[in-house]
Design an enzyme around this catalytic site. Structure first.
Site, PDB file in Angstrom:
ATOM      1  CE  LYS A   1      -3.244  -2.974   0.035  1.00  0.00           C
ATOM      2  NZ  LYS A   1      -4.150  -3.414   1.061  1.00  0.00           N
TER       3      LYS A   1
HETATM    4  C1  LIG Z   1      -5.010  -4.547   1.581  1.00  0.00           C
HETATM    5  C2  LIG Z   1      -6.468  -4.526   1.692  1.00  0.00           C
HETATM    6  C3  LIG Z   1      -7.134  -4.942   2.866  1.00  0.00           C
HETATM    7  C4  LIG Z   1      -6.451  -5.619   4.005  1.00  0.00           C
HETATM    8  O1  LIG Z   1      -5.451  -4.908   4.605  1.00  0.00           O
HETATM    9  P1  LIG Z   1      -4.429  -5.672   5.569  1.00  0.00           P
HETATM   10  O2  LIG Z   1      -3.663  -4.560   6.185  1.00  0.00           O
HETATM   11  O3  LIG Z   1      -3.583  -6.556   4.688  1.00  0.00           O
HETATM   12  O4  LIG Z   1      -5.210  -6.458   6.551  1.00  0.00           O
HETATM   13  C5  LIG Z   1      -8.511  -4.784   2.926  1.00  0.00           C
HETATM   14  N1  LIG Z   1      -9.207  -4.284   1.904  1.00  0.00           N
HETATM   15  C6  LIG Z   1      -8.612  -3.897   0.753  1.00  0.00           C
HETATM   16  C7  LIG Z   1      -9.445  -3.326  -0.339  1.00  0.00           C
HETATM   17  C8  LIG Z   1      -7.235  -4.030   0.606  1.00  0.00           C
HETATM   18  O5  LIG Z   1      -6.663  -3.672  -0.544  1.00  0.00           O
END
Ligand SMILES: *Cc1c(COP(=O)(O)O)cnc(C)c1O
Length: 396
Positions: A197
């Protein structure tokens, strides 16, 4: 001019080392910030947690930010704060990672999937409205690829029907909707700090809200359901009261130090992603078999992903064949997402193919091209060249 033999047919690949679809960026100053935290007396529960939360809240224009050990933990907690339980329902999109739907199920609540809009691939507010009933408690829109969902329509619907909007902005830190920063619009907004991210704490998440009530519920859920006020009132440091069934979803101090250190670089990182997307937009316009991602509002997306759709009627092969050929050339393209309701677990719950035809059709066409701030012009060139040659080779 002789055409190059594709790598998948035995030719030499465009790249020897695979270009990933996303990659984190850690600077020397981040490493020093983490080292300082490790040398301090606090590994967890220390001052860096609040420092990071306050800076994050300010960055997205929210009153409160509550950190979590993952974005998924943040979604779980937001469902708790919203009052999801076994008597309730929540509505989310099928075209996403499984986390938001799973977060509904953690509470024993019923999840409903509303199909996406064909152009934006965001949840369709009209379909959401058609699923709302007296059991519905929450809406969980997802900012697909870093483009804000239609938050105006969803917030209006929420006001009308007394619902809580939990925006999954795990891909959308830095995005905006009608000029307002994502994180300051929904009742609660959930971000992920996973390495792929925009900013990372290794694993981690953040929930932002303007509501004092939600912030308190989120903090309690993160810490076993323990009520912080009882300790303060007791005048001692050993007394506490567990009021609700919560979890340990805390983010350690050294992780918060990492996030806090990266936060000031968000603007240039976003700028770079937007620039890469603009170059793709421009160069892919020449490929007739490619439909570029749409940006509902120019300049407002945060471009976590760059998901193209193939015009399959112009090709002799399916999406998987194009993806295999790209991978053979050293282009680490991926697919986002397998519609959640098609996963075996959800199929066993009774969800079937045909429930969300727009998302299911998009899934057959989607390919996420590499996009991350450290990508060079040369990297972009390799992607466009490989894709162009492959699509020409497979043209109908
Ligand atoms: C990455 C992501 C998550 C989960 O995030 P984590 O930090 O890996 O638990 C949830 N929803 C979306 C749309 C994502 O891209």
């Amino acid at each position: 001019m002789g055409r190059r033999v594709l790598a998948i047919d035995g030719g030499s690949p465009i790249r020897r080392e695979v270009l990933p679809y996303g990659r984190h960026q850690i600077e020397e100053e981040d490493i020093e910030a983490v080292a300082r935290a490790l040398r301090s007396s606090w590994l967890t529960g220390g001052p860096r947690v609040a420092e990071f939360e306050e800076a994050f809240a300010a960055a997205v224009g929210a009153r409160h930010a509550v950190s979590f050990s993952s974005g998924t933990a943040g979604l779980h907690a937001a469902g708790f704060a919203a009052g999801l339980d076994a008597s309730r329902e929540a509505i989310t999109t099928p075209l996403t990672f499984c986390a938001p739907a799973n977060a509904v199920l953690y509470h024993g609540a019923r999840v409903r999937f509303a199909d996406v809009q064909a152009a934006s691939l965001a949840i369709d507010p009209a379909r959401v409205a058609s699923l709302v009933n007296e059991r519905t408690r929450a809406l969980l829109p997802v900012d697909y690829a870093g483009q804000a969902a239609d938050l105006t329509a969803l917030m209006e619907l929420a006001t009308e029907r007394d619902l809580v909007v939990i925006e999954d902005a795990c891909q959308a830190l830095g995005a905006a909707h009608r000029g307002r920063a994502v994180g300051s619009i929904a009742h609660m907004t959930v971000f992920s700090l996973h390495p792929v991210k925009h900013l990372t704490t290794g694993e981690g998440g953040m929930v932002t809200t303007d509501s004092e009530h939600y912030a308190r519920r989120l903090r309690s859920f993160r810490n076993h359901g323990i009520d912080a006020a009882a300790r303060e009132k007791s005048g001692t440091d050993w007394y506490y009261e567990m009021q609700e069934l919560g979890f340990n979803y805390r983010l350690p101090d050294f992780a918060c130090a990492l996030g806090r250190s990266q936060l000031p670089r968000l603007a240039p990182l976003l700028e770079r992603r937007r620039r890469i997307a603009a170059v793709y937009d421009d160069r892919l316009a020449k490929l007739p078999a490619v439909l570029a991602p749409s940006e509902p509002e120019a300049g407002q997306g945060s471009w976590h992903l760059y998901p193209i759709r193939l015009r399959l009627e112009r090709l002799r092969v399916d999406r998987d064949a194009v993806l295999r050929a790209l991978r053979a050339e050293g282009i680490g393209a991926a697919v986002h997402f397998i519609p959640v309701h098609l996963h075996p677990y959800y199929a066993r719950l009774g969800f079937a193919r045909g429930l969300c035809p727009v998302a299911e059709q998009a899934y057959r066409e989607l390919i996420s091209l590499p996009i991350f701030p450290a990508m060079s012009e040369r990297d972009i060139d390799d992607v466009v060249t490989a894709l162009g040659e492959i699509l020409e080779h497979y043209a109908r």
